[in-house]
Design an enzyme around this catalytic site. Structure first.
Site, PDB file in Angstrom:
ATOM      1  N   SER A 143      14.141  18.139  12.149  1.00  0.00           N
ATOM      2  CA  SER A 143      15.408  18.250  11.424  1.00  0.00           C
ATOM      3  C   SER A 143      16.361  17.077  11.670  1.00  0.00           C
ATOM      4  O   SER A 143      16.526  16.617  12.798  1.00  0.00           O
ATOM      5  CB  SER A 143      16.122  19.545  11.812  1.00  0.00           C
ATOM      6  OG  SER A 143      17.405  19.557  11.214  1.00  0.00           O
TER       7      SER A 143
ATOM      8  N   SER B 129      19.535  17.538  10.693  1.00  0.00           N
ATOM      9  CA  SER B 129      20.858  18.165  10.655  1.00  0.00           C
ATOM     10  C   SER B 129      21.684  17.921  11.925  1.00  0.00           C
ATOM     11  O   SER B 129      22.895  17.703  11.827  1.00  0.00           O
ATOM     12  CB  SER B 129      20.732  19.670  10.401  1.00  0.00           C
ATOM     13  OG  SER B 129      20.335  19.882   9.068  1.00  0.00           O
TER      14      SER B 129
ATOM     15  N   LYS C  77      14.840  31.815   5.084  1.00  0.00           N
ATOM     16  CA  LYS C  77      15.974  31.884   4.147  1.00  0.00           C
ATOM     17  C   LYS C  77      16.057  33.213   3.406  1.00  0.00           C
ATOM     18  O   LYS C  77      17.155  33.687   3.098  1.00  0.00           O
ATOM     19  CB  LYS C  77      15.893  30.737   3.138  1.00  0.00           C
ATOM     20  CG  LYS C  77      16.212  29.371   3.734  1.00  0.00           C
ATOM     21  CD  LYS C  77      16.209  28.307   2.643  1.00  0.00           C
ATOM     22  CE  LYS C  77      16.465  26.923   3.240  1.00  0.00           C
ATOM     23  NZ  LYS C  77      16.572  25.895   2.195  1.00  0.00           N
TER      24      LYS C  77
ATOM     25  N   ASP D  89      22.544  24.991  -0.534  1.00  0.00           N
ATOM     26  CA  ASP D  89      21.584  24.137  -1.241  1.00  0.00           C
ATOM     27  C   ASP D  89      22.024  23.965  -2.703  1.00  0.00           C
ATOM     28  O   ASP D  89      21.856  22.889  -3.292  1.00  0.00           O
ATOM     29  CB  ASP D  89      20.175  24.741  -1.219  1.00  0.00           C
ATOM     30  CG  ASP D  89      19.505  24.592   0.138  1.00  0.00           C
ATOM     31  OD1 ASP D  89      19.827  23.636   0.871  1.00  0.00           O
ATOM     32  OD2 ASP D  89      18.647  25.434   0.466  1.00  0.00           O
TER      33      ASP D  89
ATOM     34  N   ALA E  51       9.876  25.739  -9.059  1.00  0.00           N
ATOM     35  CA  ALA E  51      10.609  27.014  -9.072  1.00  0.00           C
ATOM     36  C   ALA E  51      10.449  27.746  -7.751  1.00  0.00           C
ATOM     37  O   ALA E  51      10.507  28.968  -7.690  1.00  0.00           O
ATOM     38  CB  ALA E  51      10.126  27.882 -10.234  1.00  0.00           C
TER      39      ALA E  51
ATOM     40  N   ASN F 151       7.082  24.883 -14.238  1.00  0.00           N
ATOM     41  CA  ASN F 151       6.419  25.091 -12.948  1.00  0.00           C
ATOM     42  C   ASN F 151       4.921  25.217 -13.148  1.00  0.00           C
ATOM     43  O   ASN F 151       4.456  25.655 -14.208  1.00  0.00           O
ATOM     44  CB  ASN F 151       6.961  26.375 -12.280  1.00  0.00           C
ATOM     45  CG  ASN F 151       6.647  26.423 -10.806  1.00  0.00           C
ATOM     46  OD1 ASN F 151       6.828  25.446 -10.097  1.00  0.00           O
ATOM     47  ND2 ASN F 151       6.159  27.561 -10.323  1.00  0.00           N
ATOM     48  N   ARG F 152       4.178  24.805 -12.105  1.00  0.00           N
ATOM     49  CA  ARG F 152       2.709  24.926 -12.149  1.00  0.00           C
ATOM     50  C   ARG F 152       2.326  26.368 -12.446  1.00  0.00           C
ATOM     51  O   ARG F 152       1.511  26.644 -13.307  1.00  0.00           O
ATOM     52  CB  ARG F 152       2.139  24.458 -10.809  1.00  0.00           C
ATOM     53  CG  ARG F 152       0.643  24.559 -10.704  1.00  0.00           C
ATOM     54  CD  ARG F 152       0.165  24.013  -9.372  1.00  0.00           C
ATOM     55  NE  ARG F 152       0.702  24.761  -8.225  1.00  0.00           N
ATOM     56  CZ  ARG F 152       0.409  24.495  -6.967  1.00  0.00           C
ATOM     57  NH1 ARG F 152      -0.378  23.477  -6.675  1.00  0.00           N
ATOM     58  NH2 ARG F 152       0.933  25.220  -5.986  1.00  0.00           N
TER      59      ARG F 152
ATOM     60  N   ALA G 258      14.281  16.158  -5.058  1.00  0.00           N
ATOM     61  CA  ALA G 258      14.647  16.905  -3.842  1.00  0.00           C
ATOM     62  C   ALA G 258      13.835  16.429  -2.648  1.00  0.00           C
ATOM     63  O   ALA G 258      14.262  16.576  -1.501  1.00  0.00           O
ATOM     64  CB  ALA G 258      14.430  18.408  -4.066  1.00  0.00           C
TER      65      ALA G 258
ATOM     66  N   TYR H 267      12.639  14.200   0.194  1.00  0.00           N
ATOM     67  CA  TYR H 267      13.331  13.117   0.911  1.00  0.00           C
ATOM     68  C   TYR H 267      12.430  12.435   1.935  1.00  0.00           C
ATOM     69  O   TYR H 267      12.906  11.618   2.727  1.00  0.00           O
ATOM     70  CB  TYR H 267      14.617  13.634   1.580  1.00  0.00           C
ATOM     71  CG  TYR H 267      14.411  14.813   2.481  1.00  0.00           C
ATOM     72  CD1 TYR H 267      13.970  14.659   3.790  1.00  0.00           C
ATOM     73  CD2 TYR H 267      14.650  16.103   2.025  1.00  0.00           C
ATOM     74  CE1 TYR H 267      13.766  15.750   4.610  1.00  0.00           C
ATOM     75  CE2 TYR H 267      14.447  17.199   2.831  1.00  0.00           C
ATOM     76  CZ  TYR H 267      14.012  17.014   4.125  1.00  0.00           C
ATOM     77  OH  TYR H 267      13.798  18.108   4.935  1.00  0.00           O
TER      78      TYR H 267
HETATM   79  P1  NAP Z   1       8.315  25.939  -2.003  1.00  0.00           P
HETATM   80  O1  NAP Z   1       9.214  27.115  -2.044  1.00  0.00           O
HETATM   81  O2  NAP Z   1       7.014  26.021  -1.274  1.00  0.00           O
HETATM   82  O3  NAP Z   1       8.005  25.537  -3.545  1.00  0.00           O
HETATM   83  C1  NAP Z   1       7.079  24.520  -3.843  1.00  0.00           C
HETATM   84  C2  NAP Z   1       7.147  24.185  -5.329  1.00  0.00           C
HETATM   85  O4  NAP Z   1       6.280  23.065  -5.554  1.00  0.00           O
HETATM   86  C3  NAP Z   1       6.667  25.297  -6.243  1.00  0.00           C
HETATM   87  O5  NAP Z   1       7.369  25.225  -7.464  1.00  0.00           O
HETATM   88  C4  NAP Z   1       5.179  24.934  -6.439  1.00  0.00           C
HETATM   89  O6  NAP Z   1       4.634  25.433  -7.621  1.00  0.00           O
HETATM   90  C5  NAP Z   1       5.297  23.425  -6.538  1.00  0.00           C
HETATM   91  N1  NAP Z   1       4.055  22.727  -6.217  1.00  0.00           N
HETATM   92  C6  NAP Z   1       3.455  22.645  -5.010  1.00  0.00           C
HETATM   93  N2  NAP Z   1       2.339  21.888  -5.099  1.00  0.00           N
HETATM   94  C7  NAP Z   1       2.243  21.494  -6.404  1.00  0.00           C
HETATM   95  C8  NAP Z   1       1.314  20.688  -7.120  1.00  0.00           C
HETATM   96  N3  NAP Z   1       0.254  20.128  -6.516  1.00  0.00           N
HETATM   97  N4  NAP Z   1       1.549  20.471  -8.428  1.00  0.00           N
HETATM   98  C9  NAP Z   1       2.625  21.013  -9.042  1.00  0.00           C
HETATM   99  N5  NAP Z   1       3.528  21.784  -8.422  1.00  0.00           N
HETATM  100  C10 NAP Z   1       3.342  22.026  -7.114  1.00  0.00           C
HETATM  101  O7  NAP Z   1       9.047  24.643  -1.413  1.00  0.00           O
HETATM  102  P2  NAP Z   1      10.622  24.317  -1.429  1.00  0.00           P
HETATM  103  O8  NAP Z   1      11.233  24.844  -0.202  1.00  0.00           O
HETATM  104  O9  NAP Z   1      11.174  24.723  -2.752  1.00  0.00           O
HETATM  105  O10 NAP Z   1      10.594  22.718  -1.280  1.00  0.00           O
HETATM  106  C11 NAP Z   1      10.165  21.884  -2.337  1.00  0.00           C
HETATM  107  C12 NAP Z   1      10.493  20.421  -1.975  1.00  0.00           C
HETATM  108  O11 NAP Z   1      11.910  20.259  -1.917  1.00  0.00           O
HETATM  109  C13 NAP Z   1       9.962  20.003  -0.595  1.00  0.00           C
HETATM  110  O12 NAP Z   1       9.515  18.662  -0.677  1.00  0.00           O
HETATM  111  C14 NAP Z   1      11.188  20.097   0.300  1.00  0.00           C
HETATM  112  O13 NAP Z   1      11.133  19.190   1.390  1.00  0.00           O
HETATM  113  C15 NAP Z   1      12.284  19.696  -0.676  1.00  0.00           C
HETATM  114  N6  NAP Z   1      13.606  20.222  -0.321  1.00  0.00           N
HETATM  115  C16 NAP Z   1      14.635  19.338  -0.266  1.00  0.00           C
HETATM  116  C17 NAP Z   1      15.915  19.773   0.019  1.00  0.00           C
HETATM  117  C18 NAP Z   1      17.022  18.779   0.086  1.00  0.00           C
HETATM  118  O14 NAP Z   1      18.107  19.133   0.547  1.00  0.00           O
HETATM  119  N7  NAP Z   1      16.820  17.545  -0.374  1.00  0.00           N
HETATM  120  C19 NAP Z   1      16.145  21.141   0.244  1.00  0.00           C
HETATM  121  C20 NAP Z   1      15.073  22.029   0.163  1.00  0.00           C
HETATM  122  C21 NAP Z   1      13.803  21.561  -0.116  1.00  0.00           C
HETATM  123  P3  NAP Z   1       3.885  26.875  -7.638  1.00  0.00           P
HETATM  124  O15 NAP Z   1       4.962  27.907  -7.815  1.00  0.00           O
HETATM  125  O16 NAP Z   1       2.960  26.797  -8.793  1.00  0.00           O
HETATM  126  O17 NAP Z   1       3.161  27.022  -6.322  1.00  0.00           O
END
Ligand code: NAP
Length: 267
Positions: free
Chosen positions: A14, A16, A65, A100, A125, A147-148, A211, A213
């Protein structure tokens, strides 16, 4: 001294702590920000224990969360999103918030994006996607969620309401033709040189926010720049979710530049 922290598992990576401690140093606040890594079954005890110990505030990350929603009094936005990433222990009952969403909105608006009336395409999503979808729609934009797994996009679009629609990933190039904003909330591009969107669907006049990073300069953002689009990297959302948490906990304006510098020094 006030103690704030982050609860998640794992949290060793982290950024943070340095981001929040830079804010305390900048404003002369006597506080520390530490990380806690309870085992998954112990999250309820961890939150109750933090409350009993007088911890002032906690950020919450993966995998807690959703669980924390049932352990605190969530505000309406956190309830609609279905996830809490910030707990405030200052009242009689711990309250739960989702910064977020505000973080994503401020990341975009701080880069000059006018969301009211905009057409946005959100790819992804999952947890991040849910917060971003509500943020964009609540700011007055329409949001096409691709979304996938289309069922997950459909469920999120139904939760968001009339401003949202659900699609598969194959619809993205068509949706982007009329779009002002594209946000990637999939994990595609995280630790890999890959993009969830074909490069030839990107165009000038679009603002593209990732999103992801890690890395900061993703393939999507490089493709967007090459196409003449504006870009917003994933550190901005990370920064502003921390800014919103800091402001909620302390009631003071966050020293955004100091927090940004501390965060970017570690990315
Ligand atoms: P999550 O709940 O596991 O969701 C993952 C998402 O990615 C789902 O929509 C999933 O689709 C999709 N996905 C995964 N592999 C894929 C592929 N090969 N092709 C197409 N879609 C795919 O994860 P999350 O917590 O939302 O995090 C997502 C990203 O955002 C991560 O990289 C995380 O580090 C980043 N993030 C950034 C911040 C920020 O403050 N910048 C905050 C939170 C998260 P399915 O539903 O089809 O599985």
């Amino acid at each position: 001294m006030d103690v704030y922290g982050l609860v998640g598992n794992p949290v060793g990576h982290s950024r943070s702590p340095p981001m929040h401690e830079a804010a305390y140093d900048e404003l002369g606040i006597d506080a520390r920000y530490v990380t806690f890594e309870p085992a998954e079954p112990n999250i309820a005890d961890a939150v109750a224990g933090a409350d009993a110990l007088g911890i002032a505030g906690l950020n919450v990350t993966v995998p807690f969360k959703r669980d924390v929603l049932d352990l605190v009094e969530p505000d309406p936005l956190a309830e609609r999103i279905g996830a809490v990433n910030t707990i405030d222990f200052s009242g009689d009952t711990p309250t739960g918030h989702n910064t977020d969403a505000g973080g994503a909105r401020r990341a975009l608006t701080s880069h000059g994006v006018a969301l009211d009336g905009a057409n946005a395409v959100l790819v992804g999503a999952g947890g991040a996607g849910r917060a971003i979808a509500f943020a964009i729609a609540d700011a007055g934009a329409s949001v096409a969620i691709a979304n996938r797994t289309v069922e997950t996009a459909a469920s999120l679009a139904a939760d968001v309401g009339d401003a949202a629609s659900a699609h598969g990933l194959d619809a993205v190039p068509g949706l982007l033709a009329d779009a002002d904003v594209l946000v990637n909330a999939t994990s595609v591009g995280m630790g890999e040189d890959a993009s969830p969107v074909p490069a030839n669907a990107l165009h000038a006049g679009l603002t593209v926010m990732d999103a992801v990073y890690s890395p900061l300069d993703t393939r999507l953002l490089r493709d967007a720049r090459d196409a003449g689009a504006d870009t917003v990297d994933g550190a901005w959302m990370l920064l502003y979710q921390g800014v919103e948490a800091f402001e909620r906990w302390t009631g003071r304006d966050a020293p955004v530049d100091a927090m940004n510098a501390a965060l970017r020094a570690r990315l």
